[in-house]
Each structure stands twice: as structure tokens, then as C-alpha cells.
Design a protein around this motif. Structure first.
Motif, PDB file in Angstrom:
ATOM      1  N   GLY A 315       0.788  -0.773  -0.317  1.00 30.91           N
ATOM      2  CA  GLY A 315      -0.181   0.097  -0.081  1.00 30.91           C
ATOM      3  C   GLY A 315       0.784   1.188  -0.176  1.00 30.91           C
ATOM      4  O   GLY A 315       1.844   1.248   0.105  1.00 30.91           O
ATOM      5  N   LEU A 316       0.090   2.476   0.640  1.00 29.43           N
ATOM      6  CA  LEU A 316       0.830   3.495   0.220  1.00 29.43           C
ATOM      7  C   LEU A 316      -0.195   4.674   0.792  1.00 29.43           C
ATOM      8  O   LEU A 316      -1.237   4.996   0.978  1.00 29.43           O
ATOM      9  N   GLN A 317       0.858   4.713   2.246  1.00 31.13           N
ATOM     10  CA  GLN A 317       0.337   5.959   2.931  1.00 31.13           C
ATOM     11  C   GLN A 317       0.246   7.276   1.884  1.00 31.13           C
ATOM     12  O   GLN A 317       1.297   7.100   2.520  1.00 31.13           O
ATOM     13  N   VAL A 318      -0.583   7.892   2.889  1.00 30.32           N
ATOM     14  CA  VAL A 318      -0.989   9.328   2.255  1.00 30.32           C
ATOM     15  C   VAL A 318      -1.241  10.504   3.239  1.00 30.32           C
ATOM     16  O   VAL A 318      -2.365   9.085   3.986  1.00 30.32           O
ATOM     17  N   THR A 319      -1.118  11.313   3.724  1.00 27.32           N
ATOM     18  CA  THR A 319      -1.902  12.525   4.099  1.00 27.32           C
ATOM     19  C   THR A 319      -2.946  13.367   3.160  1.00 27.32           C
ATOM     20  O   THR A 319      -1.847  13.990   2.265  1.00 27.32           O
ATOM     21  N   GLN A 320      -3.818  13.366   3.718  1.00 33.20           N
ATOM     22  CA  GLN A 320      -4.501  14.364   3.241  1.00 33.20           C
ATOM     23  C   GLN A 320      -3.508  16.238   3.385  1.00 33.20           C
ATOM     24  O   GLN A 320      -3.363  16.308   4.523  1.00 33.20           O
ATOM     25  N   ALA A 321      -3.998  16.771   1.988  1.00 30.94           N
ATOM     26  CA  ALA A 321      -3.601  18.039   2.033  1.00 30.94           C
ATOM     27  C   ALA A 321      -4.775  19.529   1.350  1.00 30.94           C
ATOM     28  O   ALA A 321      -6.008  19.068   1.505  1.00 30.94           O
ATOM     29  N   HIS A 322      -4.411  20.279   1.911  1.00 34.21           N
ATOM     30  CA  HIS A 322      -5.095  21.193   1.559  1.00 34.21           C
ATOM     31  C   HIS A 322      -4.476  22.572   0.739  1.00 34.21           C
ATOM     32  O   HIS A 322      -3.111  22.325   1.157  1.00 34.21           O
ATOM     33  N   LEU A 323      -4.678  22.832   0.245  1.00 38.63           N
ATOM     34  CA  LEU A 323      -4.256  24.060  -0.586  1.00 38.63           C
ATOM     35  C   LEU A 323      -3.900  25.860  -0.057  1.00 38.63           C
ATOM     36  O   LEU A 323      -4.834  25.911   0.503  1.00 38.63           O
ATOM     37  N   CYS A 324      -2.852  26.181  -0.076  1.00 37.78           N
ATOM     38  CA  CYS A 324      -2.347  27.664   0.625  1.00 37.78           C
ATOM     39  C   CYS A 324      -1.992  28.344  -0.288  1.00 37.78           C
ATOM     40  O   CYS A 324      -2.647  28.891  -1.474  1.00 37.78           O
ATOM     41  N   GLU A 325      -1.127  29.353  -0.194  1.00 36.40           N
ATOM     42  CA  GLU A 325      -0.907  30.158  -1.496  1.00 36.40           C
ATOM     43  C   GLU A 325       0.271  29.283  -2.291  1.00 36.40           C
ATOM     44  O   GLU A 325       0.086  28.952  -2.389  1.00 36.40           O
ATOM     45  N   GLU A 326      -0.101  30.468  -3.621  1.00 35.77           N
ATOM     46  CA  GLU A 326       0.453  29.762  -4.568  1.00 35.77           C
ATOM     47  C   GLU A 326       1.930  30.350  -4.157  1.00 35.77           C
ATOM     48  O   GLU A 326       2.880  30.810  -3.975  1.00 35.77           O
ATOM     49  N   ASP A 327       2.910  29.136  -4.914  1.00 36.93           N
ATOM     50  CA  ASP A 327       4.565  29.197  -4.825  1.00 36.93           C
ATOM     51  C   ASP A 327       4.987  29.569  -6.096  1.00 36.93           C
ATOM     52  O   ASP A 327       4.241  30.456  -6.431  1.00 36.93           O
ATOM     53  N   GLU A 328       6.214  29.553  -6.060  1.00 32.11           N
ATOM     54  CA  GLU A 328       7.060  30.408  -7.400  1.00 32.11           C
ATOM     55  C   GLU A 328       6.572  29.574  -8.602  1.00 32.11           C
ATOM     56  O   GLU A 328       6.390  29.902  -9.693  1.00 32.11           O
ATOM     57  N   SER A 329       5.607  28.094  -8.681  1.00 29.31           N
ATOM     58  CA  SER A 329       4.971  27.353 -10.109  1.00 29.31           C
ATOM     59  C   SER A 329       4.064  28.256 -10.490  1.00 29.31           C
ATOM     60  O   SER A 329       3.058  28.296 -11.067  1.00 29.31           O
ATOM     61  N   GLY A 330       3.198  29.310  -9.308  1.00 28.19           N
ATOM     62  CA  GLY A 330       2.251  29.713  -9.930  1.00 28.19           C
ATOM     63  C   GLY A 330       0.763  28.869  -9.909  1.00 28.19           C
ATOM     64  O   GLY A 330      -0.431  29.352  -9.801  1.00 28.19           O
ATOM     65  N   ARG A 331       1.803  27.597  -9.111  1.00 33.41           N
ATOM     66  CA  ARG A 331       0.448  26.689  -8.295  1.00 33.41           C
ATOM     67  C   ARG A 331      -0.118  26.951  -6.795  1.00 33.41           C
ATOM     68  O   ARG A 331       1.204  27.395  -6.283  1.00 33.41           O
ATOM     69  N   CYS A 332      -0.834  26.164  -6.222  1.00 27.27           N
ATOM     70  CA  CYS A 332      -0.967  26.817  -4.835  1.00 27.27           C
ATOM     71  C   CYS A 332      -0.359  25.204  -4.779  1.00 27.27           C
ATOM     72  O   CYS A 332      -0.501  24.186  -4.869  1.00 27.27           O
ATOM     73  N   ARG A 333      -0.095  26.257  -3.256  1.00 26.41           N
ATOM     74  CA  ARG A 333       1.196  24.284  -2.516  1.00 26.41           C
ATOM     75  C   ARG A 333       0.262  24.160  -1.110  1.00 26.41           C
ATOM     76  O   ARG A 333      -0.657  24.330  -1.037  1.00 26.41           O
ATOM     77  N   PRO A 338      -2.860  17.762   9.865  1.00 24.10           N
ATOM     78  CA  PRO A 338      -2.133  17.080  10.736  1.00 24.10           C
ATOM     79  C   PRO A 338      -3.492  15.620  11.382  1.00 24.10           C
ATOM     80  O   PRO A 338      -4.759  15.921  11.194  1.00 24.10           O
ATOM     81  N   GLY A 339      -2.719  14.325  11.286  1.00 21.97           N
ATOM     82  CA  GLY A 339      -3.866  13.290  11.690  1.00 21.97           C
ATOM     83  C   GLY A 339      -5.283  13.198  10.552  1.00 21.97           C
ATOM     84  O   GLY A 339      -5.719  12.283  11.106  1.00 21.97           O
ATOM     85  N   SER A 340      -4.492  13.038   9.605  1.00 22.41           N
ATOM     86  CA  SER A 340      -5.114  12.514   8.695  1.00 22.41           C
ATOM     87  C   SER A 340      -4.972  11.550   7.686  1.00 22.41           C
ATOM     88  O   SER A 340      -4.786  11.456   6.645  1.00 22.41           O
ATOM     89  N   SER A 341      -3.412  10.928   7.823  1.00 20.35           N
ATOM     90  CA  SER A 341      -2.651  10.109   7.122  1.00 20.35           C
ATOM     91  C   SER A 341      -4.274   8.544   7.397  1.00 20.35           C
ATOM     92  O   SER A 341      -4.706   8.019   8.154  1.00 20.35           O
ATOM     93  N   PHE A 342      -4.091   8.259   6.093  1.00 20.56           N
ATOM     94  CA  PHE A 342      -4.423   6.602   5.728  1.00 20.56           C
ATOM     95  C   PHE A 342      -4.336   6.274   4.692  1.00 20.56           C
ATOM     96  O   PHE A 342      -2.625   6.456   3.613  1.00 20.56           O
ATOM     97  N   THR A 343      -3.791   4.454   4.167  1.00 13.00           N
ATOM     98  CA  THR A 343      -3.486   3.726   3.295  1.00 13.00           C
ATOM     99  C   THR A 343      -4.037   3.750   2.515  1.00 13.00           C
ATOM    100  O   THR A 343      -5.265   3.110   2.696  1.00 13.00           O
ATOM    101  N   ILE A 344      -4.199   3.593   1.549  1.00 12.16           N
ATOM    102  CA  ILE A 344      -3.827   2.928  -0.540  1.00 12.16           C
ATOM    103  C   ILE A 344      -3.278   2.273  -0.605  1.00 12.16           C
ATOM    104  O   ILE A 344      -2.734   1.369  -0.862  1.00 12.16           O
ATOM    105  N   PRO A 345      -4.676   0.443  -0.459  1.00 14.01           N
ATOM    106  CA  PRO A 345      -4.369  -0.776  -0.954  1.00 14.01           C
ATOM    107  C   PRO A 345      -3.542  -0.588  -2.443  1.00 14.01           C
ATOM    108  O   PRO A 345      -4.724  -0.192  -3.239  1.00 14.01           O
ATOM    109  N   LEU A 346      -2.427  -1.354  -2.532  1.00 11.79           N
ATOM    110  CA  LEU A 346      -1.722  -1.576  -3.924  1.00 11.79           C
ATOM    111  C   LEU A 346      -0.920  -2.394  -3.332  1.00 11.79           C
ATOM    112  O   LEU A 346      -0.383  -2.828  -2.696  1.00 11.79           O
ATOM    113  N   ASP A 347      -0.200  -2.991  -4.806  1.00 14.15           N
ATOM    114  CA  ASP A 347       0.398  -3.253  -4.983  1.00 14.15           C
ATOM    115  C   ASP A 347       1.201  -3.774  -5.925  1.00 14.15           C
ATOM    116  O   ASP A 347       2.604  -4.466  -6.237  1.00 14.15           O
ATOM    117  N   THR A 348       1.358  -2.055  -6.492  1.00 18.59           N
ATOM    118  CA  THR A 348       2.414  -1.413  -7.390  1.00 18.59           C
ATOM    119  C   THR A 348       2.438   0.426  -7.243  1.00 18.59           C
ATOM    120  O   THR A 348       1.278   0.552  -6.988  1.00 18.59           O
TER     121      THR A 348
END
Length: 421
Positions: A315-333, A338-348
Motif C-alpha cells: 500500500g501507499l500511506q498518504v496524508t490528506q492536504a489542503h491548498l495554500c498560497e501559490e508557490d514559485e510555479s504559480g500553483r497553490c502549495r 495533521p492526523g489525516s493519514s490513511f493507506t491506499i491498498p496497492l500492489d504496485t
């Protein structure tokens, strides 16, 4: 594999060509990095002169077969089409493809004698072959050095659903057999011997390596690098991926590999895991639409923490995110919640988070902070007589932008050689 997109019929092309306003200042042509004469080739379609249309395309752009299929028109010519102020932009790329699919490469090109000098070109992708073509029609002899497959990324990594093998082979064969004196299948690591033997050198090696993901678990069985997997599948080999695949990244490579994995096995679950939202995806709109049509799903606002498993990927453990101000690429960072981690079941797990240059070659060339080759306005490197362009200088870019660099480099090399004789 059957292509996603069908070539316009002659009637469809004629109707579409009639919509062109033939703008005096042609914003579509100005927006094209290769400056394809868009109104002129469309006028040739309108008059039924398809060979004339092909000549116009072929004169301005060596990779016309390729770009007729995979050029992101929404980022270039069609994005500024004046017709969009009335109804909808012209389907310029599709008209381009209609011409190339309806005609053959010219085998009767009149080329001058190779009396102006010899140039070594390192890399046989779009930038390198564009430079070779441009130099050859000026009267130079070009030797092309390529350790991998000739044709670069389109030949090695683009799905046959978008870019059929027979089209690729036809174009690459025409370019190499017509404009390259020799194609040398060897890796060049030191420029000094070539700089001494040739009048000039053009470096267009691209970005052969992939960026690593700095998280725990990437050594597990079932973790793959995206471009390595693309090359494997494009060669006709089985990917070896499992039934539940997570592709980490949001660029064109991530979407391409996700699509190809679904093409290979339509029963396979393929999810693109991306730390931002759909709005921030860097991949081109058309590629995203095609991937979605194939059944690729998305897990947005998910920051990878670690690949889970003892020996193989589980699997792949990930943390949920929220978007903040734009970074140098012009996209939201993206910031983790906190406390939002979960695991996506995967074999690859497939890592597609970027590409990098080979740092172990070309000692003596000045580099930028990111390791890319530094050049001046005339595209010359810190070594006299050695020029560079394409991804190795700018980072990942499109085929048509690489062609622009190849053409510009040829012009600068011709001036340099002329000045020294």
C-alpha cells in the motif's frame, strides 16, 4: 493498438479549413515555437494542394508527423486562434495531421553539397534531429551520437494509442536517412575529443534520469520508475505491474504511464496520486481526458508518506492536504492536514515526480543550480564551439519547443563556423 483520435476526412478538413480567417498577423503562427505558417498551410488545404501544404509544414518543422498527433495545441496555436472570438478555435493540429496522413515525406529534396563544415550532435531526440535537419539544408555534414533509441521521448515513451509505431518509424527514418551523415550508437561523456574533431558540437541529451521520491519503502518489490516502465511497455514487453497500481505525480509522464497501464490491462485499477487538486495538474488537458476515458482514477490532495510493505508493496500511506498560497510555479502549495493519514491498498507503486540530467558527463560545462547545462543567449555553453538546447538546458518541455531550440542552435552554429573561417 487502435488510436484514440481519427484523422479528419477530406470533407471534414475542407469544411474546417473554410473556417480560417487568414489573419494578417496570424497569432497562431506567432504562438507556435516552430513558427509553422498556419494560415498558409490551411489555405493550401482549402485549395486542394496537400503536397504544397506538406512542403510548408516540412520546411518549418522536421517533426510534423509527431506534432500532428501529440502537440498540445491548447497550449500553443489554438489557444490564440481568432476564430474563438466568433465560435470555436480551428482544429489546427487535426488539420496538420490530415496533411501528414494524406501525403508522404518528400524523397526528392534538393540538398546542397556538404561544404560548410562538420557538426557533432549528441542526442537524437527532437532537438538534436531538428538541428541536424536545419544544418544539413544549409550545407553542413552532421554526425549524430545516440546511445539509446533514435527519436527520443516520442519514440521511446509515448503510447501507441497516441503515436503509432509505424508513424514514428517513418518519420525518424526519413530524418536520419536524409539529414544525418552518420548515426553513431555510442554514449558520449567527454566533449573535448569531439570539439577537437568537429567545427562545432550541439548537446541535446535531454533528461535521461528520473527524480527519486524521498520516502520510506521505495526499495520494495513493486516500486517502479515511470519512464523506465514506459520504455518497457513501448518496446512491447509486459510491464509486470500488479492489479492495483498507484502512480505518484501530476505531470504528463504520470498520466501517460497510467494510461498505458490501463491499455495493457483494462481490468487493472490505476490511480494517480497527486498532492494538489485537478486544477493544478501539470499534464495537458487532452491527455487527462484520454486517461479518464480509459478508466484511470485520481486521488487528489494526497501527500505520499511512505510505501507500505515488508518485502513487496502492500500500500501507499498518504496524508490528506489542503491548498495554500501559490508557490514559485504559480500553483497553490499543498500543506498536510495533521492526523489525516490513511493507506491506499496497492500492489504496485509508480514514481513519476520529475526528470533530471546526467551529472556524470561533460566535465567542464557550466551548470545551473539545478544541474542543467548553462548557455548564453546564442545557446553556446561555457566551452567555445559547443552549443546546447532542449530539455538538458530548459528542463522538461514539449516536442515543438525542443524543435525550436534545434533550429535556433543550427542558426547560431552556422554563424559561429562562418565567423571562424
Amino acid at each position: 493498438m487502435e488510436e484514440f483520435e481519427k484523422t479528419l476526412s477530406r470533407q471534414q478538413a475542407a469544411i474546417e479549413a473554410e473556417r480560417c480567417l487568414y489573419c494578417y498577423d496570424a497569432p497562431c503562427q506567432a504562438k507556435c515555437p516552430a513558427h509553422v505558417p498556419v494560415p498558409e498551410f490551411i489555405q493550401s488545404i482549402r485549395s486542394g494542394n496537400l503536397h504544397g501544404a506538406r512542403t510548408l509544414l516540412q520546411t518549418s518543422h522536421p517533426f510534423i508527423e509527431t506534432c500532428g498527433r501529440i502537440c498540445p495545441e491548447e497550449a500553443f496555436c489554438q489557444s490564440v486562434c481568432t476564430r474563438s472570438k466568433i465560435d470555436a478555435p480551428l482544429r489546427i493540429r487535426e488539420l496538420h495531421r490530415f496533411v501528414t496522413d494524406s501525403t508522404d515525406p518528400s524523397d526528392r529534396m534538393e540538398l546542397p553539397e556538404t561544404t560548410l563544415g562538420r557538426v557533432a550532435i549528441i542526442g537524437a531526440g527532437p532537438a538534436g534531429l531538428a538541428c541536424a535537419r536545419e544544418l544539413r539544408v544549409r550545407g553542413f555534414s552532421c554526425d549524430v551520437f545516440e546511445a539509446r533509441q533514435v527519436g527520443g521521448v516520442p519514440s521511446q515513451e509515448v503510447s501507441t494509442h497516441r503515436y503509432p509505431r509505424e508513424v514514428d518509424e517513418r518519420e525518424v527514418h526519413f530524418l536520419t536517412s536524409t539529414f544525418a551523415a552518420h548515426v553513431c550508437t555510442e554514449r558520449v561523456a567527454d566533449l573535448k575529443p569531439l570539439a577537437a574533431d568537429y567545427d562545432a558540437v550541439f548537446v541535446a541529451t535531454g533528461l535521461p534520469f528520473e527524480s527519486d521520491m524521498n520516502v520510506e519503502g521505495t526499495q520494495l518489490v513493486g516500486v517502479h520508475q515511470a519512464r523506465e516502465l514506459l520504455r518497457k511497455m513501448k518496446s512491447g514487453a509486459i510491464s509486470g505491474a500488479g492489479n492495483r497500481v498507484g502512480v505518484i505525480g501530476g505531470g504528463n509522464v504520470a498520466i501517460e504511464v497510467a494510461s498505458m497501464l490501463r491499455e495493457e490491462d483494462p481490468t487493472r485499477d490505476v490511480t494517480v496520486v497527486y498532492r494538489r487538486s485537478i486544477k493544478e495538474l501539470k499534464a495537458f488537458k487532452k491527455e487527462i481526458e484520454e486517461a479518464t476515458a480509459l478508466g484511470v482514477t485520481y486521488q487528489f490532495l494526497a501527500i505520499p508518506d511512505k510505501v507500505v510493505g515488508s518485502h513487496r508493496v502492500e500500500g501507499l500511506q498518504v496524508t490528506q492536504a489542503h491548498l495554500c498560497e501559490e508557490d514559485e510555479s504559480g500553483r497553490c502549495r499543498s500543506e498536510p492536514l495533521p492526523g489525516s493519514s490513511f493507506t491506499i491498498p496497492l500492489d504496485t507503486v509508480v514514481v513519476a515526480i520529475g526528470q533530471r540530467i546526467d551529472q556524470g558527463v561533460f566535465p567542464g560545462l557550466a551548470r545551473s543550480d539545478s544541474g542543467l547545462i548553462s548557455v548564453g543567449e546564442n545557446m553556446q555553453t561555457s566551452m567555445p564551439g559547443v552549443y546546447a538546447g532542449g530539455d538538458a538546458v530548459h528542463g522538461a518541455q514539449t516536442v515543438v519547443e525542443a524543435v525550436r531550440d534545434g533550429k535556433k542552435a543550427a542558426e547560431q552554429i552556422a554563424a559561429f563556423v562562418a565567423g571562424g573561417k
